[in-house]
Design a protein around this motif. Structure first.
Motif, PDB file in Angstrom:
ATOM      1  N   ALA A   1       0.870  -1.166   0.000  1.00 17.83           N
ATOM      2  CA  ALA A   1       0.000   0.000   0.000  1.00 17.83           C
ATOM      3  C   ALA A   1       0.896   1.201   0.000  1.00 17.83           C
ATOM      4  O   ALA A   1       2.024   1.132   0.438  1.00 17.83           O
ATOM      5  N   PRO A   2       0.461   2.338  -0.479  1.00 14.87           N
ATOM      6  CA  PRO A   2       1.329   3.485  -0.504  1.00 14.87           C
ATOM      7  C   PRO A   2       1.371   4.201   0.820  1.00 14.87           C
ATOM      8  O   PRO A   2       0.392   4.223   1.544  1.00 14.87           O
ATOM      9  N   ALA A   3       2.512   4.790   1.139  1.00 17.54           N
ATOM     10  CA  ALA A   3       2.609   5.595   2.348  1.00 17.54           C
ATOM     11  C   ALA A   3       2.030   6.963   2.059  1.00 17.54           C
ATOM     12  O   ALA A   3       2.733   7.932   1.850  1.00 17.54           O
ATOM     13  N   HIS A   4       0.733   7.029   2.034  1.00 15.83           N
ATOM     14  CA  HIS A   4       0.057   8.267   1.690  1.00 15.83           C
ATOM     15  C   HIS A   4      -1.376   8.170   2.144  1.00 15.83           C
ATOM     16  O   HIS A   4      -1.801   7.142   2.635  1.00 15.83           O
ATOM     17  N   ILE A   5      -2.127   9.207   1.983  1.00 14.27           N
ATOM     18  CA  ILE A   5      -3.539   9.186   2.304  1.00 14.27           C
ATOM     19  C   ILE A   5      -4.341   9.306   1.027  1.00 14.27           C
ATOM     20  O   ILE A   5      -4.347  10.342   0.373  1.00 14.27           O
ATOM     21  N   LEU A   6      -5.032   8.244   0.656  1.00 12.31           N
ATOM     22  CA  LEU A   6      -5.975   8.319  -0.444  1.00 12.31           C
ATOM     23  C   LEU A   6      -7.282   8.879   0.085  1.00 12.31           C
ATOM     24  O   LEU A   6      -7.571   8.768   1.275  1.00 12.31           O
TER      25      LEU A   6
ATOM     26  N   VAL B   1      15.950  -3.380   0.349  1.00 11.03           N
ATOM     27  CA  VAL B   1      15.535  -2.012   0.041  1.00 11.03           C
ATOM     28  C   VAL B   1      14.040  -1.938   0.338  1.00 11.03           C
ATOM     29  O   VAL B   1      13.252  -2.705  -0.223  1.00 11.03           O
ATOM     30  N   PHE B   2      13.658  -1.037   1.239  1.00  5.78           N
ATOM     31  CA  PHE B   2      12.266  -0.971   1.651  1.00  5.78           C
ATOM     32  C   PHE B   2      11.857   0.470   1.923  1.00  5.78           C
ATOM     33  O   PHE B   2      12.687   1.383   1.888  1.00  5.78           O
ATOM     34  N   THR B   3      10.585   0.670   2.173  1.00  6.51           N
ATOM     35  CA  THR B   3      10.079   2.022   2.414  1.00  6.51           C
ATOM     36  C   THR B   3       9.325   2.080   3.731  1.00  6.51           C
ATOM     37  O   THR B   3       8.776   1.086   4.216  1.00  6.51           O
ATOM     38  N   VAL B   4       9.291   3.298   4.285  1.00  5.88           N
ATOM     39  CA  VAL B   4       8.478   3.584   5.468  1.00  5.88           C
ATOM     40  C   VAL B   4       7.797   4.927   5.269  1.00  5.88           C
ATOM     41  O   VAL B   4       8.216   5.746   4.442  1.00  5.88           O
ATOM     42  N   ALA B   5       6.752   5.151   6.029  1.00 10.14           N
ATOM     43  CA  ALA B   5       6.117   6.465   6.052  1.00 10.14           C
ATOM     44  C   ALA B   5       6.949   7.373   6.942  1.00 10.14           C
ATOM     45  O   ALA B   5       7.231   7.021   8.085  1.00 10.14           O
ATOM     46  N   PRO B   6       7.390   8.523   6.445  1.00 18.63           N
ATOM     47  CA  PRO B   6       8.232   9.406   7.249  1.00 18.63           C
ATOM     48  C   PRO B   6       7.431  10.168   8.292  1.00 18.63           C
ATOM     49  O   PRO B   6       6.238  10.425   8.119  1.00 18.63           O
ATOM     50  N   ARG B   7       8.085  10.528   9.358  1.00 16.88           N
ATOM     51  CA  ARG B   7       7.442  11.316  10.414  1.00 16.88           C
ATOM     52  C   ARG B   7       7.587  12.800  10.057  1.00 16.88           C
ATOM     53  O   ARG B   7       8.611  13.420  10.318  1.00 16.88           O
ATOM     54  N   THR B   8       6.570  13.345   9.416  1.00 21.92           N
ATOM     55  CA  THR B   8       6.612  14.740   8.980  1.00 21.92           C
ATOM     56  C   THR B   8       5.311  15.455   9.347  1.00 21.92           C
ATOM     57  O   THR B   8       4.247  14.828   9.434  1.00 21.92           O
ATOM     58  N   PRO B   9       5.357  16.773   9.524  1.00 22.39           N
ATOM     59  CA  PRO B   9       4.122  17.525   9.782  1.00 22.39           C
ATOM     60  C   PRO B   9       3.102  17.371   8.663  1.00 22.39           C
ATOM     61  O   PRO B   9       1.898  17.320   8.914  1.00 22.39           O
ATOM     62  N   LEU B  10       3.581  17.275   7.419  1.00 25.24           N
ATOM     63  CA  LEU B  10       2.670  17.125   6.291  1.00 25.24           C
ATOM     64  C   LEU B  10       1.861  15.841   6.408  1.00 25.24           C
ATOM     65  O   LEU B  10       0.642  15.827   6.203  1.00 25.24           O
ATOM     66  N   LEU B  11       2.524  14.739   6.752  1.00 26.21           N
ATOM     67  CA  LEU B  11       1.822  13.474   6.870  1.00 26.21           C
ATOM     68  C   LEU B  11       0.823  13.503   8.019  1.00 26.21           C
ATOM     69  O   LEU B  11      -0.277  12.966   7.914  1.00 26.21           O
TER      70      LEU B  11
ATOM     71  N   PHE C   1      -0.432  13.476  -2.566  1.00 31.92           N
ATOM     72  CA  PHE C   1      -0.879  12.629  -1.472  1.00 31.92           C
ATOM     73  C   PHE C   1      -0.042  11.368  -1.308  1.00 31.92           C
ATOM     74  O   PHE C   1      -0.453  10.431  -0.634  1.00 31.92           O
ATOM     75  N   TYR C   2       1.116  11.317  -1.926  1.00 31.99           N
ATOM     76  CA  TYR C   2       2.030  10.207  -1.704  1.00 31.99           C
ATOM     77  C   TYR C   2       3.288  10.748  -1.047  1.00 31.99           C
ATOM     78  O   TYR C   2       3.908  11.700  -1.545  1.00 31.99           O
ATOM     79  N   ILE C   3       3.669  10.129   0.070  1.00 37.31           N
ATOM     80  CA  ILE C   3       4.930  10.482   0.711  1.00 37.31           C
ATOM     81  C   ILE C   3       5.518   9.237   1.343  1.00 37.31           C
ATOM     82  O   ILE C   3       4.834   8.500   2.071  1.00 37.31           O
ATOM     83  N   SER C   4       6.766   8.938   1.026  1.00 36.72           N
ATOM     84  CA  SER C   4       7.396   7.719   1.505  1.00 36.72           C
ATOM     85  C   SER C   4       8.912   7.884   1.467  1.00 36.72           C
ATOM     86  O   SER C   4       9.439   8.662   0.662  1.00 36.72           O
ATOM     87  N   THR C   5       9.607   7.172   2.325  1.00 29.91           N
ATOM     88  CA  THR C   5      11.059   7.235   2.402  1.00 29.91           C
ATOM     89  C   THR C   5      11.659   5.884   2.042  1.00 29.91           C
ATOM     90  O   THR C   5      11.238   4.844   2.581  1.00 29.91           O
TER      91      THR C   5
END
Length: 246
Positions: free
Chosen positions: A3-8, A176-186, A236-240
């Motif tokens: 699933a994407p690290a974002h809010i649909l 190699v993997f992704t996580v949802a970053p800890r950001t104010p935007l998210l 609406f997609y953000i991932s690290t």
């Protein structure tokens, strides 16, 4: 289990905490969501079909993230074994196979695995083994590399560290993997997502910083280095993107 690290639209989360139930419980919720609730959404999102402006940003973000992850692997993967941990609708799988890799494509959702199988070009079929189930299951065997795009975004730091440890024991190269970053935007996106119908909401993501994940790995005694590769933010997609190597 992708699933994407974002809010649909319609995926409102309640906050940056892990869902109850640990790895097994969270995995079951993710399976239910993607195999029963969101299959059609993801089939369309990962195709060339027209989508809304919001979902177009998600599509673009995922495309860029896939490029970033693939950049960490050799351009020529002939003979290499790669585990696509959370293959979803198979876009990463097809690109790995096109580079010559022998791919084990695993997803928690049987419905998404069937979409990936159907979409794979026929000339690549002999290089791909599809499986529906747990991406950490040792039955999938040993590999040279693991890619896990947006497959671990629902888990807390100790659970991710434990997953990395299990995978490291069966690979010779990098994860190699992704996580949802800890950001104010998210965090703001989480709040906005509450406006949408509960029936369309996705499972809760857990944001992380690379430093906290590295600390969790060190505390678990995992003999590997964690490196931040790239953060992708498209609407609406953000991932690290992160990489773990011995």
């Amino acid at each position: 289990m992708r699933a994407p690290a974002h809010i649909l639209p319609g995926s409102g989360q309640d906050g940056p905490s892990a869902e109850a139930g640990g790895y097994e419980g969270t995995r079951a919720r993710v399976e239910h969501y993607f195999d029963r609730t969101a299959t059609r959404v993801w089939e369309r999102l990962t195709s060339d079909a027209p989508v809304s402006r919001v979902r177009q940003t998600v599509r673009e973000g995922r495309d860029r993230m896939r490029e970033a992850m693939l950049s960490r692997l050799p351009a020529d993967l002939s003979g290499a074994r790669v585990l696509d941990a959370g293959c979803g609708a198979g876009q990463m799988t097809a690109e790995l196979a096109a580079r010559g890799a022998h791919v084990t494509a695993v997803d928690i959702s049987p419905a998404l695995v069937e979409i990936a199988r159907r979409r794979l070009p026929r000339d690549m079929e002999r290089r791909v083994t599809f499986a529906a189930g747990d991406m950490l299951d040792p039955v999938h065997g040993a590999h040279d590399y693991v890619v896990a795009m947006d497959s671990l975004i629902y888990y807390d730091a100790p659970t991710i560290a434990a997953a990395v440890d299990r995978l490291l024991g069966r690979i010779s190269g990098a994860i190699v993997f992704t996580v949802a970053p800890r950001t104010p935007l998210l965090m703001a996106m989480w709040q906005a997502g509450k406006l949408f119908p509960r029936a369309d909401r996705s499972p809760v993501m857990v944001p992380h910083s690379p430093a906290r994940l590295a600390a969790a790995m060190a505390e678990a005694g995992i003999p590997a280095r964690l490196k931040e590769i790239e953060r992708v933010a498209r609407g609406f997609y953000i991932s690290t993107c992160l990489e773990v190597a011995r």
